[in-house]
Structures are given as structure tokens and as C-alpha cells.
Design a protein around this motif. Structure first.
Motif, PDB file in Angstrom:
ATOM      1  N   MET A  82      59.139-100.211 -18.795  1.00  0.00           N
ATOM      2  CA  MET A  82      59.986-101.348 -18.451  1.00  0.00           C
ATOM      3  C   MET A  82      61.117-100.823 -17.567  1.00  0.00           C
ATOM      4  O   MET A  82      61.785 -99.859 -17.926  1.00  0.00           O
ATOM      5  N   ASP A  83      61.310-101.455 -16.422  1.00  0.00           N
ATOM      6  CA  ASP A  83      62.375-101.005 -15.532  1.00  0.00           C
ATOM      7  C   ASP A  83      63.715-101.613 -15.953  1.00  0.00           C
ATOM      8  O   ASP A  83      63.804-102.384 -16.900  1.00  0.00           O
ATOM      9  N   PHE A  84      64.772-101.223 -15.242  1.00  0.00           N
ATOM     10  CA  PHE A  84      66.114-101.661 -15.616  1.00  0.00           C
ATOM     11  C   PHE A  84      66.291-103.168 -15.466  1.00  0.00           C
ATOM     12  O   PHE A  84      66.915-103.820 -16.296  1.00  0.00           O
ATOM     13  N   GLN A  85      65.740-103.730 -14.409  1.00  0.00           N
ATOM     14  CA  GLN A  85      65.819-105.175 -14.215  1.00  0.00           C
ATOM     15  C   GLN A  85      65.046-105.900 -15.308  1.00  0.00           C
ATOM     16  O   GLN A  85      65.468-106.950 -15.798  1.00  0.00           O
ATOM     17  N   GLY A  86      63.906-105.338 -15.713  1.00  0.00           N
ATOM     18  CA  GLY A  86      63.129-105.924 -16.797  1.00  0.00           C
ATOM     19  C   GLY A  86      63.878-105.899 -18.117  1.00  0.00           C
ATOM     20  O   GLY A  86      63.800-106.836 -18.915  1.00  0.00           O
ATOM     21  N   GLN A  87      64.632-104.821 -18.367  1.00  0.00           N
ATOM     22  CA  GLN A  87      65.445-104.751 -19.584  1.00  0.00           C
ATOM     23  C   GLN A  87      66.510-105.844 -19.579  1.00  0.00           C
ATOM     24  O   GLN A  87      66.760-106.492 -20.597  1.00  0.00           O
ATOM     25  N   LYS A  88      67.123-106.035 -18.418  1.00  0.00           N
ATOM     26  CA  LYS A  88      68.142-107.078 -18.304  1.00  0.00           C
ATOM     27  C   LYS A  88      67.528-108.463 -18.510  1.00  0.00           C
ATOM     28  O   LYS A  88      68.097-109.299 -19.233  1.00  0.00           O
ATOM     29  N   ASP A  89      66.365-108.693 -17.914  1.00  0.00           N
ATOM     30  CA  ASP A  89      65.697-109.987 -18.066  1.00  0.00           C
ATOM     31  C   ASP A  89      65.286-110.236 -19.512  1.00  0.00           C
ATOM     32  O   ASP A  89      65.422-111.350 -20.025  1.00  0.00           O
ATOM     33  N   ALA A  90      64.773-109.211 -20.188  1.00  0.00           N
ATOM     34  CA  ALA A  90      64.370-109.354 -21.589  1.00  0.00           C
ATOM     35  C   ALA A  90      65.582-109.665 -22.467  1.00  0.00           C
ATOM     36  O   ALA A  90      65.516-110.516 -23.357  1.00  0.00           O
TER      37      ALA A  90
END
Length: 143
Positions: free
Chosen positions: A33-41
């Protein structure tokens, strides 16, 4: 045609699935999971649980039963857990491009050079302090 896809997928390639089941399973299994994905989650989890809490509180208030609030929050937590805890491909849409490794020889040479320069600088500083002390002693002796 011998293709197993429906014919309209051949006409409209933008409607074809983005990946196969094996790629989906690999993505979930590896847990990337990338950093943007962590933020979105995180944002998804935050908004789903708060929305369920507010809707559940309103429904529980109308029905005069506070237990319904807990049911809504539990449902929101379960949904957000299923969506956010697994690493779906949508959460790895912006992977980080890492820099290439540097060669160790260059690093060791630069480390040696830094150590030599630091040692030379220290020696110069020590010599300068010794000269200052001698000159101060001479001035003190002359007085």
C-alpha cells in the motif's frame, strides 16, 4: 472468435477488467500500500464510522433505543475493516519510485576522505591553540 471475453469488450477496450484474479490475489496477499493509499484508507474509515455513528444516533433517538447506535457503528466498523485492512489494488495506485543504490566503494572513499579532512582540521586547530597558549605565556611573562 476464440476469445472467452464478450464481443463488446473487444470493441470497447476501456471497459475491460484492469487485472485478473491472480493479480488481485497477489496484491492482497503481499499487502503493498502506498502513502496515498494509506491516506485514502484512513479517510474512508474515518468518514464511514462517523457517518454510521451519526445515522445510528439519529435512528436510535427516533426509535428511543440507544442500542441501535452501537449496531450502526459496529456495521460501519466491519465494513471499513474489510475495505481498509486488506490491501486492495486501488490503495497501491501511486507506488513510490525508490532511488537506485549507490556503489559502496564511492561511499567508503568519501568516508575516508571525510575522516582525513576532519583529522587534518583537528590537527591544525590543535597547533593553533598551542601557539596561542605560548604567545599568551610570553605576554604574561613579559608583564
Amino acid at each position: 472468435s476464440s476469445c472467452c471475453l464478450p464481443r463488446w469488450w473487444l470493441v470497447r477496450p476501456h471497459l475491460q477488467p484492469a487485472m485478473g484474479m491472480k493479480r488481485l490475489w497477489d496484491c492482497i496477499y503481499l499487502g503493498e500500500m502506498d502513502f496515498q493509499g494509506q491516506k485514502d484508507a484512513y479517510n474512508f474509515q474515518f468518514y464511514v464510522i462517523w457517518t454510521c455513528g451519526l445515522v445510528g444516533f439519529t435512528y436510535g433517538f427516533i426509535m428511543q433505543r440507544f442500542l441501535y447506535t452501537y449496531y450502526f457503528i459496529l456495521a460501519g466498523s466491519l465494513v471499513s475493516g474489510v475495505v481498509c485492512l486488506m490491501s486492495w489494488p486501488v490503495f497501491n495506485a501511486n507506488p513510490v519510485e525508490w532511488l537506485a543504490n549507490r556503489e559502496e566503494e564511492e561511499e567508503s572513499d568519501s568516508d575516508d576522505d571525510k575522516k582525513k579532512k576532519k583529522k587534518e582540521k583537528k590537527e591544525k586547530k590543535d597547533k593553533g591553540e598551542v601557539k596561542e597558549k605560548k604567545s599568551k605565556k610570553k605576554v604574561a611573562a613579559e608583564d
